[in-house]
Design an enzyme around this catalytic site. Structure first.
Site, short mmCIF file in Angstrom:
data_model
loop_
_atom_site.label_atom_id
_atom_site.label_comp_id
_atom_site.label_asym_id
_atom_site.label_seq_id
_atom_site.Cartn_x
_atom_site.Cartn_y
_atom_site.Cartn_z
N GLU A 40 29.88 -16.89 12.50
CA GLU A 40 30.73 -16.32 13.54
C GLU A 40 31.88 -17.27 13.88
O GLU A 40 33.01 -16.85 14.09
CB GLU A 40 29.92 -16.02 14.80
N CYS A 195 39.36 0.64 9.26
CA CYS A 195 40.39 0.63 10.32
C CYS A 195 41.16 -0.68 10.23
O CYS A 195 41.18 -1.48 11.15
CB CYS A 195 39.72 0.80 11.68
N CYS A 205 37.07 7.65 7.73
CA CYS A 205 36.54 6.94 8.89
C CYS A 205 35.45 7.79 9.57
O CYS A 205 35.68 8.96 9.87
CB CYS A 205 37.66 6.65 9.87
N CYS A 211 38.79 9.98 17.57
CA CYS A 211 39.70 8.83 17.68
C CYS A 211 41.02 9.33 18.28
O CYS A 211 41.73 10.13 17.67
CB CYS A 211 39.94 8.21 16.31
FE1 SF4 Z 1 40.80 3.55 12.97
FE2 SF4 Z 1 40.79 5.82 14.34
FE3 SF4 Z 1 41.71 5.80 11.86
FE4 SF4 Z 1 39.12 5.46 12.35
S1 SF4 Z 1 40.34 7.29 12.73
S2 SF4 Z 1 40.39 4.30 10.88
S3 SF4 Z 1 39.16 4.32 14.24
S4 SF4 Z 1 42.58 4.72 13.60
#
Ligand code: SF4
Length: 363
Positions: A40, A195, A205, A211
């Site tokens: 980390e 992302c 995604c 989103c």
């Molecule tokens: Fe990022 Fe939203 Fe695109 Fe997913 S949908 S990759 S969270 S911007």
């Protein structure tokens, strides 16, 4: 946001992680608190692919808190050289000593006790407890900030205290009640591989359905950029003083400040001149100096323009003897822990300085 989509955020993320997440990172096998901590801290400002070889070498040399605490700082810095942000290595070493003195050589399992250790902030503390012990703690590293700022369409720069407060609140609210170690890895992986900062792959995604940035087709606007502030340019000169044996003088930098604890040729900051520094600091007399090509290095708050100067001295140089913070080193020997620009400079010097363009120093 209602309860159902929140639960499904974690669920969708975990399902995606099972298929597409990273399951073979070296700190996952075995996933001890010590190894998670080291990883980390290394990952705080550095990408995974860069960190992996450093992590492997570091834990091979320092496999546990006690070994790290008992090691010399120089040795720790040597294993860090090239990763940058050396305060992280110094803090690791100090934290290990504190753990040995106060926690029997283990990482504490208590969130507040972890926060008392040098270099461990809220996100690192949460990541250690979630990943090593499956405890329910949120994280908010750079990748997670980006995912959440887009997912919730937070219009303010994530570094602003108001935005940071909002993001922490969201990060905590989205936590699942189980599989915390996997969830923590999953949200970091989503930020690193889907992302991404540039060209996020929204089409694949797992959380695109709710989103807000994606729905509004304004992904490129999030996260908001940091308000612009020019990084000042600082100047310094590095004195390459060579003795009759062809060795270069290095000094250990003070523990605090740029390149703290690392080894460098003597540095002159801003407006100092070589002749005065050589006379007053070392009792040496400058005969001539040769400017080599300058180097640039970006720090968080400023840029450094470094002017290497090859120094020719008049008279003997035996006033400079080896001391605990001074060393003569041969370019071909393994150097002590050097900052990256100085290591690059040494690399260049290896091919140039021993060519006969400087006459031997007078002994
Ligand atoms: Fe990022 Fe939203 Fe695109 Fe997913 S949908 S990759 S969270 S911007």
């Amino acid at each position: 946001m209602s309860a159902a989509p929140i639960a499904s955020f974690a669920q969708r993320l975990l399902t995606w992680f099972d298929q597409h997440g990273r399951h073979d990172l070296p700190w996952q096998h075995p996933r001890s608190a010590y190894r998670v901590w080291i990883s980390e801290v290394m990952l705080q400002q550095t990408q995974v692919k860069t960190v992996i070889p450093y992590f492997e070498k570091f834990v091979a040399r320092f496999p546990d808190v006690t070994t790290l605490a008992n090691a010399a700082l120089d040795d720790v810095l040597l294993h860090w050289a090239g990763l940058g942000y050396y305060a992280r290595a110094r803090n690791l070493h100090r934290a290990a000593r504190q753990m040995l003195a106060q926690h029997g050589g283990d990482l504490p399992q208590d969130f507040k006790a972890l926060l008392q250790l040098p270099g461990i902030g809220r996100s690192t503390s949460g990541a250690i407890l979630a990943q090593a012990h499956g405890a329910r703690h949120a994280i908010l590293d750079g990748n997670v900030k980006r995912v959440l700022a887009r997912h919730a369409a937070i219009g303010e720069w994530p570094g602003h205290p108001r935005a940071s407060l909002q993001l922490w609140e969201i990060s905590e609210r989205l936590l699942p009640s189980q599989r915390l170690a996997d969830y923590t890895q999953a949200i970091m992986d989503l930020g690193a591989s889907v992302c991404t900062r540039h060209k996020p792959a929204c089409a694949r995604c797992p959380v695109s359905a709710d989103c807000q940035a994606h729905i509004a087709q304004r992904v490129a606007e999030y996260p908001a950029l940091k308000p612009k502030r020019d990084r000042p340019l600082k100047q310094a000169s590095a004195l390459l003083i060579e003795n009759a044996a062809g060795e270069i003088l290095l000094e250990r930098r003070p523990p605090v400040g740029i390149w703290g604890g690392l080894w460098c040729p003597p540095l002159i900051e801003e407006n100092g001149d070589a002749a005065t520094v050589l006379r007053e600091r070392y009792g040496l007399q400058l005969a001539s100096q040769q400017a080599l090509p300058t180097l640039r290095h970006a720090f968080t708050h400023f840029e450094l323009q470094l002017q290497p100067l090859r120094i020719r001295l008049a008279g003997a140089i035996d006033t400079v003897r080896e001391a605990s913070n001074q060393r003569w080193v041969k370019l071909n020997d393994t150097p002590p822990a050097l900052p990256t620009p100085i290591a690059k400079l040494f690399q260049q010097l290896k091919t140039s300085i021993h060519q006969p363009c400087l006459e031997p120093f007078t002994a």
